[in-house]
Design a protein around this motif. Structure first.
Motif, PDB file in Angstrom:
ATOM      1  N   TRP A 190      -0.833   5.522   8.358  1.00 56.49           N
ATOM      2  CA  TRP A 190      -0.813   5.153   6.939  1.00 56.49           C
ATOM      3  C   TRP A 190       0.009   6.189   6.171  1.00 56.49           C
ATOM      4  O   TRP A 190       0.942   5.864   5.447  1.00 56.49           O
ATOM      5  N   GLU A 202      -2.492  10.793   8.153  1.00 57.85           N
ATOM      6  CA  GLU A 202      -3.240  11.189   6.940  1.00 57.85           C
ATOM      7  C   GLU A 202      -4.572  11.855   7.304  1.00 57.85           C
ATOM      8  O   GLU A 202      -5.289  12.354   6.429  1.00 57.85           O
ATOM      9  N   TRP A 203      -4.886  11.860   8.587  1.00 58.60           N
ATOM     10  CA  TRP A 203      -6.099  12.541   9.080  1.00 58.60           C
ATOM     11  C   TRP A 203      -5.739  13.844   9.790  1.00 58.60           C
ATOM     12  O   TRP A 203      -6.545  14.395  10.549  1.00 58.60           O
ATOM     13  N   TRP A 222     -18.244   4.845   5.065  1.00 56.79           N
ATOM     14  CA  TRP A 222     -18.959   4.673   6.314  1.00 56.79           C
ATOM     15  C   TRP A 222     -19.870   5.852   6.658  1.00 56.79           C
ATOM     16  O   TRP A 222     -20.716   5.755   7.501  1.00 56.79           O
ATOM     17  N   PHE A 233       0.879  -1.157   0.000  1.00 52.09           N
ATOM     18  CA  PHE A 233       0.000   0.000   0.000  1.00 52.09           C
ATOM     19  C   PHE A 233       0.924   1.217   0.000  1.00 52.09           C
ATOM     20  O   PHE A 233       1.957   1.202   0.702  1.00 52.09           O
ATOM     21  N   HIS A 238      -6.953  10.582  -1.344  1.00 50.80           N
ATOM     22  CA  HIS A 238      -7.362  10.177  -0.002  1.00 50.80           C
ATOM     23  C   HIS A 238      -8.479  11.096   0.463  1.00 50.80           C
ATOM     24  O   HIS A 238      -8.961  11.945  -0.302  1.00 50.80           O
ATOM     25  N   HIS A 239      -8.915  10.970   1.706  1.00 46.86           N
ATOM     26  CA  HIS A 239     -10.065  11.770   2.169  1.00 46.86           C
ATOM     27  C   HIS A 239      -9.846  13.266   1.963  1.00 46.86           C
ATOM     28  O   HIS A 239     -10.805  14.020   1.837  1.00 46.86           O
ATOM     29  N   ARG A 289     -15.483  -3.117   0.355  1.00 45.91           N
ATOM     30  CA  ARG A 289     -15.629  -1.872   1.125  1.00 45.91           C
ATOM     31  C   ARG A 289     -16.374  -0.795   0.321  1.00 45.91           C
ATOM     32  O   ARG A 289     -16.974   0.114   0.892  1.00 45.91           O
ATOM     33  N   GLU A 339      -8.808  -4.540   7.981  1.00 42.95           N
ATOM     34  CA  GLU A 339      -7.862  -3.416   8.050  1.00 42.95           C
ATOM     35  C   GLU A 339      -7.140  -3.494   9.385  1.00 42.95           C
ATOM     36  O   GLU A 339      -7.764  -3.413  10.441  1.00 42.95           O
ATOM     37  N   TYR A 358      -6.299   3.163  -4.932  1.00 41.19           N
ATOM     38  CA  TYR A 358      -7.132   3.528  -3.768  1.00 41.19           C
ATOM     39  C   TYR A 358      -7.859   4.816  -4.174  1.00 41.19           C
ATOM     40  O   TYR A 358      -7.255   5.724  -4.748  1.00 41.19           O
TER      41      TYR A 358
HETATM   42  C1  LIG Z   1      -6.785   2.225   4.662  1.00 39.84           C
HETATM   43  C2  LIG Z   1      -7.033   3.147   5.819  1.00 39.84           C
HETATM   44  N1  LIG Z   1      -8.393   3.554   5.939  1.00 39.84           N
HETATM   45  C3  LIG Z   1      -8.429   4.911   6.466  1.00 39.84           C
HETATM   46  C4  LIG Z   1      -9.296   5.026   7.628  1.00 39.84           C
HETATM   47  C5  LIG Z   1     -10.010   5.150   8.496  1.00 39.84           C
HETATM   48  C6  LIG Z   1     -10.852   5.292   9.621  1.00 39.84           C
HETATM   49  C7  LIG Z   1     -10.330   5.856  10.753  1.00 39.84           C
HETATM   50  C8  LIG Z   1     -11.173   6.015  11.847  1.00 39.84           C
HETATM   51  C9  LIG Z   1     -12.485   5.622  11.781  1.00 39.84           C
HETATM   52  C10 LIG Z   1     -12.972   5.075  10.615  1.00 39.84           C
HETATM   53  C11 LIG Z   1     -12.144   4.906   9.533  1.00 39.84           C
HETATM   54  C12 LIG Z   1      -7.013   5.259   6.774  1.00 39.84           C
HETATM   55  O1  LIG Z   1      -6.768   6.656   6.685  1.00 39.84           O
HETATM   56  C13 LIG Z   1      -6.287   4.462   5.711  1.00 39.84           C
HETATM   57  O2  LIG Z   1      -6.435   5.074   4.435  1.00 39.84           O
END
Ligand SMILES: C[C@@H]1N[C@@H](C#Cc2ccccc2)[C@H](O)[C@@H]1O
Length: 435
Positions: free
Chosen positions: A277, A53-54, A198, A30, A101-102, A228, A254, A144
């Motif tokens: 990540w 990454e958040w 989600w 990844f 990404h987000h 997913r 995950e 991704y």
């Molecule tokens: C593959 C992984 N999934 C992403 C996430 C998340 C996440 C984090 C907290 C609550 C719900 C979801 C991470 O940032 C990374 O990309």
């Protein structure tokens, strides 16, 4: 069974060549790379708790300050061929990169947004350089793509008003255009790794995920996509309301491995630190060793699953030393023992405490990946009635046959070779079935 319009679009494991190749690959990488990589988990000189990454939300960074990172996106040390060389050295057969990404920043020059590499000092099509370099090394590429997009004005994490729904469906149109763009600009892509499904908006309008799946299959019927992405019209995720897997493999593993082999194809994605990540300059807590990663890879293979290890390149475009070290150590092990992983599946033998059995799909060998050296010095193997061990060698020492001894009914013991380098070793068994 309740009637569903947007549940599982097909049932059972895929049997086509593209999916078979995904299975045989077994080991993947990844890559999490984006504007967050520049921050490296720090803001205003301070370490920021949470996944790097958040960081936008974790450090409460304004849109304006975060967007300013695009001006620092220079990547003086970026060389996709070096990333690909290290991936090859590690022994991965596929690689998944965060195209978006987000945060919403795109690693390719998208026609549908300005929030992409073309509006940075780097300026080049990073995704193209990655696709070309990895393809050159014979590594399959996967994309991704985050459904969540904190930057896009029409993204909605929930839809409560008419205005919300108008915006959200404009966003879905944008998404479909970007996915089409990714599949047509980079036809080498073997599959998509969707994330961020989600939020309430996606769970409420599961049909949008059905539409994405249909769009991808129209553009490339062999495309691979995990569970997913999918939500059915009742809000069920991964498995539809009738319990049927949506997508081509279970994509919920995950940073975790199943206790026993799932019925479906499945994939585990794993971080080296506990939960980073994107690039975090200051890794804290437990950092997994190459030995631990190898054990997870063997465990996944022993349960018919794939294992994908995450790398978070630095904000200058280079890979961090710890990840290069990991690639070297795991790669060395894979050089010697890869035949116990690539193209292997669960073996029909009773699991034992010393580690994991795998069986090669074609060569008929059974492999013992020994991770726990027995105090007795004896490795126990229980065979089906009447079967015997015809040949037994340690990979790398094929000239020195080990002599199993029958210890009780159907049970054999193999003198455990000495562990020298702190890594699991692999014993290859040729079994002769009982008459
Ligand atoms: C593959 C992984 N999934 C992403 C996430 C998340 C996440 C984090 C907290 C609550 C719900 C979801 C991470 O940032 C990374 O990309």
């Amino acid at each position: 069974q309740i009637p569903l319009k947007y549940g599982a679009s097909r049932e059972g494991k895929r049997t086509d060549a593209a999916m078979q190749r995904w299975r045989e690959n077994r080991f993947g990488q990844f890559i999490h790379f984006g504007l967050y990589s520049l921050a490296g988990g720090h803001w205003n000189g301070k370490y920021v708790e949470g996944a790097a990454e958040w960081i936008k939300g974790n450090a409460r960074i304004s849109d304006e300050d975060y967007e300013a990172l695009t001006r620092q996106f220079v990547l003086p040390e970026f060389d996709a061929r070096e990333w690909a060389r290290i991936a090859k050295e590690m022994g991965v057969k596929y690689s998944v990169i965060t195209t978006k990404h987000h945060e919403g920043f795109c690693l390719w020059p998208s026609e549908y947004t300005d929030y992409d590499v073309s509006r940075t000092p780097f300026g080049r099509d990073l995704l193209k350089e990655y696709v070309d370099a990895y393809t050159q090394e014979g590594i399959d590429v996967y994309f991704y793509y985050s459904i969540i997009d904190w930057n896009h004005p029409d993204w909605r994490s929930r839809v409560e008003t008419v205005e919300d729904s108008l915006a959200f469906f404009r966003y879905c149109d944008f998404m479909n255009k970007q996915i089409t763009e990714l599949m047509t600009r980079y036809p080498e892509v073997k599959g998509f790794w969707f994330d961020g499904t989600w939020d309430k908006s996606v769970v409420k309008f599961g049909k949008i995920t059905w539409d994405i799946e249909q769009l991808m299959h129209r553009l490339n019927p062999g495309i691979i996509c995990g569970s997913r992405l999918r939500v059915d019209e009742k809000g069920a995720r991964h498995f539809d309301t009738n319990g049927k897997l949506m997508g081509d493999y279970e994509q919920g593993w995950e940073r975790s491995l199943p206790e026993k082999a799932p019925q479906n194809d499945w994939e585990c994605v794993m971080t080296i630190p506990e939960n980073q990540w994107g690039y975090q300059a200051d890794w804290r807590g437990h950092i997994k060793s190459a030995t631990e990663i190898i054990e997870m890879l063997a465990a996944a293979t022993s349960m018919n699953g794939n294992f994908v290890l995450n790398f978070g390149p630095k904000g200058d475009g280079s890979l961090r030393e710890e990840e290069k070290q990991m690639a070297r150590k795991v790669g060395k092990w894979m050089q010697l023992n890869g035949e116990a992983i690539y193209g292997c599946v669960q073996a029909p033998l009773k699991p034992q405490k010393w580690g994991y059995y795998t069986r090669h799909r074609d060569n008929g060998f059974v492999y013992m990946v020994v991770c726990y050296q027995p105090v007795s010095g004896m490795l126990k193997v229980v065979l089906p009635t009447g079967s015997v061990i015809e040949n037994c060698v340690v990979l790398g020492k094929e000239g020195m046959e080990l002599k199993p001894e029958k210890s009780t009914k159907n049970e054999f013991v193999i003198p455990a070779p000495e562990v020298k380098d702190g890594f699991p070793y692999v014993i290859r068994l040729k079994l002769k079935e009982g008459d």
